[in-house]
Design an enzyme around this catalytic site. Structure first.
Site, PDB file in Angstrom:
ATOM      1  N   ARG A   1       0.955 -86.523 -46.407  1.00 36.86           N
ATOM      2  CA  ARG A   1      -0.028 -86.323 -47.478  1.00 36.86           C
ATOM      3  C   ARG A   1       0.147 -87.403 -48.549  1.00 36.86           C
ATOM      4  NH1 ARG A   1       0.618 -79.662 -47.459  1.00 36.86           N
ATOM      5  NH2 ARG A   1      -1.215 -79.246 -46.178  1.00 36.86           N
TER       6      ARG A   1
ATOM      7  N   ILE B   1      -2.491 -72.758 -36.612  1.00 39.09           N
ATOM      8  CA  ILE B   1      -1.618 -73.898 -36.274  1.00 39.09           C
ATOM      9  C   ILE B   1      -1.212 -73.828 -34.800  1.00 39.09           C
ATOM     10  CG2 ILE B   1       0.526 -75.137 -36.813  1.00 39.09           C
ATOM     11  CD1 ILE B   1       0.435 -73.935 -39.575  1.00 39.09           C
ATOM     12  N   GLY B   2      -0.878 -72.622 -34.331  1.00 38.13           N
ATOM     13  CA  GLY B   2      -0.449 -72.464 -32.939  1.00 38.13           C
ATOM     14  C   GLY B   2      -1.463 -72.987 -31.949  1.00 38.13           C
TER      15      GLY B   2
ATOM     16  N   ASN C   1       5.926 -70.115 -43.495  1.00 39.71           N
ATOM     17  CA  ASN C   1       6.294 -70.147 -44.917  1.00 39.71           C
ATOM     18  C   ASN C   1       6.863 -68.809 -45.388  1.00 39.71           C
ATOM     19  OD1 ASN C   1       5.829 -72.649 -46.166  1.00 39.71           O
ATOM     20  ND2 ASN C   1       3.622 -72.354 -46.085  1.00 39.71           N
TER      21      ASN C   1
ATOM     22  N   ARG D   1      -1.047 -68.337 -46.653  1.00 38.45           N
ATOM     23  CA  ARG D   1      -1.407 -67.992 -48.041  1.00 38.45           C
ATOM     24  C   ARG D   1      -2.906 -67.731 -48.161  1.00 38.45           C
ATOM     25  NH1 ARG D   1       0.320 -72.572 -52.044  1.00 38.45           N
ATOM     26  NH2 ARG D   1       0.405 -74.072 -50.341  1.00 38.45           N
TER      27      ARG D   1
ATOM     28  N   GLY E   1       0.100 -67.676 -32.260  1.00 39.62           N
ATOM     29  CA  GLY E   1      -1.074 -68.291 -31.618  1.00 39.62           C
ATOM     30  C   GLY E   1      -2.265 -68.374 -32.539  1.00 39.62           C
ATOM     31  N   GLY E   2      -1.978 -68.535 -33.842  1.00 40.06           N
ATOM     32  CA  GLY E   2      -3.069 -68.578 -34.827  1.00 40.06           C
ATOM     33  C   GLY E   2      -3.606 -69.976 -35.016  1.00 40.06           C
TER      34      GLY E   2
ATOM     35  N   HIS F   1      10.016 -77.196 -49.780  1.00 39.73           N
ATOM     36  CA  HIS F   1       8.578 -77.258 -49.469  1.00 39.73           C
ATOM     37  C   HIS F   1       7.840 -76.375 -50.467  1.00 39.73           C
ATOM     38  CE1 HIS F   1       4.910 -77.834 -47.373  1.00 39.73           C
ATOM     39  NE2 HIS F   1       4.827 -76.590 -46.915  1.00 39.73           N
TER      40      HIS F   1
ATOM     41  N   ASP G   1       1.881 -64.682 -28.811  1.00 41.92           N
ATOM     42  CA  ASP G   1       1.442 -63.972 -30.014  1.00 41.92           C
ATOM     43  C   ASP G   1       1.538 -62.475 -29.728  1.00 41.92           C
ATOM     44  OD1 ASP G   1      -0.435 -65.087 -32.598  1.00 41.92           O
ATOM     45  OD2 ASP G   1      -0.428 -62.935 -32.225  1.00 41.92           O
TER      46      ASP G   1
HETATM   47  O1  TXD Z   1       4.244 -77.288 -43.811  1.00 41.04           O
HETATM   48  C1  TXD Z   1       4.409 -76.099 -43.544  1.00 41.04           C
HETATM   49  N1  TXD Z   1       5.593 -75.668 -43.072  1.00 41.04           N
HETATM   50  C2  TXD Z   1       3.271 -75.119 -43.774  1.00 41.04           C
HETATM   51  C3  TXD Z   1       3.471 -73.818 -43.022  1.00 41.04           C
HETATM   52  C4  TXD Z   1       1.949 -75.715 -43.573  1.00 41.04           C
HETATM   53  C5  TXD Z   1       0.858 -74.884 -43.389  1.00 41.04           C
HETATM   54  C6  TXD Z   1       0.985 -73.439 -43.018  1.00 41.04           C
HETATM   55  N2  TXD Z   1       2.324 -72.926 -43.144  1.00 41.04           N
HETATM   56  C7  TXD Z   1       2.586 -71.571 -42.661  1.00 41.04           C
HETATM   57  O2  TXD Z   1       2.530 -71.472 -41.239  1.00 41.04           O
HETATM   58  C8  TXD Z   1       1.643 -70.518 -43.146  1.00 41.04           C
HETATM   59  O3  TXD Z   1       1.868 -70.209 -44.512  1.00 41.04           O
HETATM   60  C9  TXD Z   1       2.009 -69.374 -42.217  1.00 41.04           C
HETATM   61  O4  TXD Z   1       3.179 -68.738 -42.685  1.00 41.04           O
HETATM   62  C10 TXD Z   1       2.312 -70.091 -40.901  1.00 41.04           C
HETATM   63  C11 TXD Z   1       1.225 -69.996 -39.885  1.00 41.04           C
HETATM   64  O5  TXD Z   1       0.018 -70.437 -40.429  1.00 41.04           O
HETATM   65  P1  TXD Z   1      -1.343 -70.194 -39.599  1.00 41.04           P
HETATM   66  O6  TXD Z   1      -2.449 -70.797 -40.394  1.00 41.04           O
HETATM   67  O7  TXD Z   1      -1.149 -70.594 -38.170  1.00 41.04           O
HETATM   68  O8  TXD Z   1      -1.463 -68.609 -39.678  1.00 41.04           O
HETATM   69  P2  TXD Z   1      -2.343 -67.645 -38.721  1.00 41.04           P
HETATM   70  O9  TXD Z   1      -3.554 -68.339 -38.254  1.00 41.04           O
HETATM   71  O10 TXD Z   1      -2.438 -66.340 -39.455  1.00 41.04           O
HETATM   72  O11 TXD Z   1      -1.376 -67.447 -37.449  1.00 41.04           O
HETATM   73  C12 TXD Z   1      -0.212 -66.705 -37.527  1.00 41.04           C
HETATM   74  C13 TXD Z   1      -0.065 -65.975 -36.200  1.00 41.04           C
HETATM   75  C14 TXD Z   1      -1.170 -64.914 -35.990  1.00 41.04           C
HETATM   76  O12 TXD Z   1      -1.895 -65.217 -34.808  1.00 41.04           O
HETATM   77  C15 TXD Z   1      -0.415 -63.606 -35.872  1.00 41.04           C
HETATM   78  O13 TXD Z   1      -0.958 -62.720 -34.918  1.00 41.04           O
HETATM   79  C16 TXD Z   1       0.955 -64.110 -35.428  1.00 41.04           C
HETATM   80  O14 TXD Z   1       1.163 -65.268 -36.198  1.00 41.04           O
HETATM   81  N3  TXD Z   1       2.016 -63.144 -35.675  1.00 41.04           N
HETATM   82  C17 TXD Z   1       3.068 -63.020 -34.853  1.00 41.04           C
HETATM   83  N4  TXD Z   1       3.397 -63.716 -33.743  1.00 41.04           N
HETATM   84  C18 TXD Z   1       4.552 -63.336 -33.154  1.00 41.04           C
HETATM   85  N5  TXD Z   1       5.351 -62.329 -33.600  1.00 41.04           N
HETATM   86  C19 TXD Z   1       5.025 -61.629 -34.706  1.00 41.04           C
HETATM   87  N6  TXD Z   1       5.824 -60.634 -35.163  1.00 41.04           N
HETATM   88  C20 TXD Z   1       3.841 -61.969 -35.390  1.00 41.04           C
HETATM   89  N7  TXD Z   1       3.226 -61.501 -36.514  1.00 41.04           N
HETATM   90  C21 TXD Z   1       2.106 -62.236 -36.661  1.00 41.04           C
END
Ligand code: TXD
Length: 317
Positions: A152, A14-15, A121, A83, A11-12, A176, A34
């Protein structure tokens, strides 16, 4: 007929955008999951309170318990760390593998019939792990990267040529990462090859090649460009839109031909690895992998990209 159920694991950044876009397009009822208490509940309550303004009737709810994703038709996974500046996507493999293991178990038990779109990722490795742990058939587990990378590439082409993004068709295949493969030869604007338009614009073949090479390079580094500008986190609007295009193709049986990270079993000469290739997405998920012949340059780039994917995935074993 009951509305589809879309579970968003993570739920971050992207979520949250996924939840809002899915609700706005009324793709189905949304459950945002989340591990952080309150985060998904707060975001979905906020999105829901806009529904009278934006006019959508789907449910949009937060969850911290996997039982709430029960019976989801589509699951989109963004759980995992993004990242930070200076990090490569591959640097995330350790921590995100542990997270993906937990997430895949939760999906396997609670949404055994779902189509799964992985975003986390390093994408090629995370989707591999997700499919292995869920044990779902390969048509139901896919990675989102190529739609974003291709978007892009198309954006940069549209800006360079001064044309509408709606008229640019461009495809990026392979892993990717920095070795992704923009297919220059087939990039076109309403059927007119981009290279021809560049050569006419600059009246200089070498200059046209230089401009295209710069766009290819910018596409390969586009994720890092956003990470550097943001300073904390990575792209989230464009990944969310890209994943929803895939989800919509499945939910509405659109038979879209999109670049999808799919499990190859001989296609493009690759066996047993997830790589970005053209796929037909419809009601049965990945319904077909579309092969086409690569020229020498494209083949060399594709082979290098596959090698990078293999090294990354094998490092997880
Ligand atoms: O094109 C693509 N595939 C990429 C992917 C494009 C951009 C971002 N990419 C990847 O997506 C990025 O490198 C991350 O690995 C993910 C998610 O990126 P986001 O920006 O949404 O990261 P956030 O804001 O940190 O959100 C991640 C959420 C956060 O709210 C955590 O609490 C939650 O993941 N989280 C979990 N949820 C469920 N279960 C577990 N175990 C867990 N651990 C963390």
């Amino acid at each position: 007929m009951a509305r589809a159920k879309i579970a968003l694991i993570g739920g971050g950044q992207i979520g949250g955008v996924l939840a809002q876009l899915a609700a706005l397009r009324e793709l189905g009822d949304v459950v945002l999951f989340d591990i952080v208490e309150g985060l998904p509940q707060g975001k979905t309550l906020d999105i829901s309170e806009a529904s009278p303004v934006d006019g959508f009737d789907v449910k949009c709810e937060g969850a911290n318990d996997y039982s709430d994703i029960q019976g989801a038709n589509i699951v989109i996974v963004t759980a995992g760390l993004p990242r930070k500046p200076g990090m490569s996507r591959d640097d995330l493999i350790g921590v995100n593998s542990r997270i993906m293991t937990q997430v895949a178990e939760g999906i396997k038990v609670n949404a055994p019939d779902a189509f799964v779109i992985v975003i986390s990722n390093p994408l090629d490795a995370m989707v591999t792990l997700c499919q292995k742990i869920t044990g779902f058939p390969k048509n139901r587990v896919m990675g989102m990267a190529g739609v974003l990378d291709s978007a892009r590439f198309a954006t940069f082409i549209a800006w360079e040529l001064g044309v509408s993004v709606k008229d640019v068709s461009a495809m990026v295949l392979g892993g990717h990462g920095d070795t992704m493969v923009p297919i220059v030869r087939y990039a076109n604007v309403n059927g007119v090859p981009v290279m021809e338009l560049l050569e006419r614009k600059y009246n200089d073949v070498a200059k046209a090649r230089e401009i295209m090479d710069a766009m290819v390079k910018r596409t390969q580094g586009a994720g890092g460009e956003v990470v550097k500008l943001l300073g904390n986190g990575s792209a989230f609007y464009s990944p969310a839109s890209s994943a929803l295009a895939m989800a919509e193709a499945i939910l509405r049986d659109q038979k879209r031909l999109l670049p999808v990270c799919a499990l190859l079993e001989g296609e493009f000469g690759v066996d047993g690895y997830y790589v970005g290739v053209p796929c037909v997405l419809g009601a049965d998920g990945i319904e077909k992998i579309i092969e086409f012949s690569l020229d020498e340059t494209e083949q060399a780039m594709f082979d290098a990209s596959v090698a990078a994917v293999k090294e990354l995935v094998d490092s997880m074993a």
